[in-house]
Scaffold this motif. Structure first.
Motif, PDB file in Angstrom:
ATOM      1  N   HIS A 170      -5.078   7.591   7.187  1.00 55.19           N
ATOM      2  CA  HIS A 170      -5.736   8.073   5.981  1.00 55.19           C
ATOM      3  C   HIS A 170      -7.244   8.246   6.167  1.00 55.19           C
ATOM      4  CE1 HIS A 170      -2.497   8.291   3.099  1.00 55.19           C
ATOM      5  NE2 HIS A 170      -1.987   7.226   3.674  1.00 55.19           N
ATOM      6  N   TYR A 171      -7.770   7.775   7.272  1.00 52.84           N
ATOM      7  CA  TYR A 171      -9.194   7.937   7.541  1.00 52.84           C
ATOM      8  C   TYR A 171      -9.453   8.865   8.722  1.00 52.84           C
ATOM      9  CZ  TYR A 171     -10.056   4.233   4.246  1.00 52.84           C
ATOM     10  OH  TYR A 171     -10.127   3.508   3.115  1.00 52.84           O
ATOM     11  N   TYR A 218       0.869  -1.174   0.000  1.00 49.34           N
ATOM     12  CA  TYR A 218       0.000   0.000   0.000  1.00 49.34           C
ATOM     13  C   TYR A 218       0.906   1.224   0.000  1.00 49.34           C
ATOM     14  CZ  TYR A 218      -3.696  -3.240   1.295  1.00 49.34           C
ATOM     15  OH  TYR A 218      -4.574  -4.274   1.308  1.00 49.34           O
ATOM     16  N   TYR A 269      -5.344   4.652   0.493  1.00 45.41           N
ATOM     17  CA  TYR A 269      -6.738   4.848   0.906  1.00 45.41           C
ATOM     18  C   TYR A 269      -7.513   3.529   0.909  1.00 45.41           C
ATOM     19  CZ  TYR A 269      -5.984   9.814   0.832  1.00 45.41           C
ATOM     20  OH  TYR A 269      -5.518  11.071   1.106  1.00 45.41           O
ATOM     21  N   ASP A 326      -3.407   1.782  -3.524  1.00 43.60           N
ATOM     22  CA  ASP A 326      -3.406   3.116  -2.943  1.00 43.60           C
ATOM     23  C   ASP A 326      -3.598   3.011  -1.427  1.00 43.60           C
ATOM     24  OD1 ASP A 326      -4.955   5.922  -2.353  1.00 43.60           O
ATOM     25  OD2 ASP A 326      -3.578   6.027  -4.069  1.00 43.60           O
ATOM     26  N   HIS A 335       3.094   2.570   2.965  1.00 41.91           N
ATOM     27  CA  HIS A 335       2.108   2.774   4.019  1.00 41.91           C
ATOM     28  C   HIS A 335       1.873   1.480   4.800  1.00 41.91           C
ATOM     29  CE1 HIS A 335      -1.506   4.218   6.052  1.00 41.91           C
ATOM     30  NE2 HIS A 335      -2.093   3.095   5.669  1.00 41.91           N
ATOM     31  N   GLU A 380       1.508   5.225  -2.359  1.00 38.71           N
ATOM     32  CA  GLU A 380       1.075   6.109  -3.438  1.00 38.71           C
ATOM     33  C   GLU A 380       1.952   5.864  -4.658  1.00 38.71           C
ATOM     34  OE1 GLU A 380       1.014  10.144  -2.102  1.00 38.71           O
ATOM     35  OE2 GLU A 380      -0.433   9.728  -0.519  1.00 38.71           O
TER      36      GLU A 380
END
Length: 157
Positions: free
Chosen positions: A148-149, A71, A139, A137, A81, A73
């Motif tokens: 991210h949330y 995970y 997200y 990604d 991530h 970008e």
């Protein structure tokens, strides 16, 4: 876009002198009909059906392989991530290695974790290396809470 007479006047003996009747007529025709010819070529490519012999999926039913899921970008310099893995046997998923957050880890620590993960997969499933790497990604990270949330528990400012 000029007519042949206009192009000859512009590029002929009275113009810059580059008009060559052996070449220019066919080049102009190609330029005028390029879209139609490309469309025909593309349509022909799409209509071509390659007939393959029937696949013997039974031969691959016992094949076990692992897929590493990272995970991060898009981009070469983006940070990792989270990391996860899946083990497959043929067309069925056998095991899922739950993702872990890698935020705060340096790249050497992430590589060490992946090496330990591979050693575990080799012991249990006989998988020596990952068959594929899949980038998702951040997200789509399934771990909760996740930065991210915005779900940070017990956070005080």
């Amino acid at each position: 876009m000029l007519s042949a007479a206009q192009a000859q006047a512009l590029h002929g003996k009275d113009g810059d002198g580059c008009w060559n009747p052996k070449v220019c007529y066919s080049r102009r025709s190609y330029a005028r009909h390029r879209d139609r010819k490309n469309q025909q070529r593309n349509r022909h490519r799409q209509e071509t059906v390659i007939e393959l012999p029937p696949a013997d999926l039974a031969a691959f039913a016992d094949l076990q392989y692992a897929v590493l899921i990272v995970y991060r970008e898009a981009g070469a310099e983006s940070i990792v991530h989270a990391v996860s893995a899946q083990v497959w046997q043929g067309q069925e998923r056998v095991a899922i290695v739950q993702p872990i957050h890698c935020i705060g880890m340096v790249p050497s620590q992430i590589h060490l974790y992946i090496k330990k993960l591979l050693a575990l997969l080799e012991d249990k499933y006989g998988v020596r290396k990952f068959a594929a790497l899949e980038r998702l990604d951040p997200y789509l990270c399934p771990i909760r809470p996740c930065i991210h949330y915005g779900e940070v528990e017990n956070a005080t400012v």
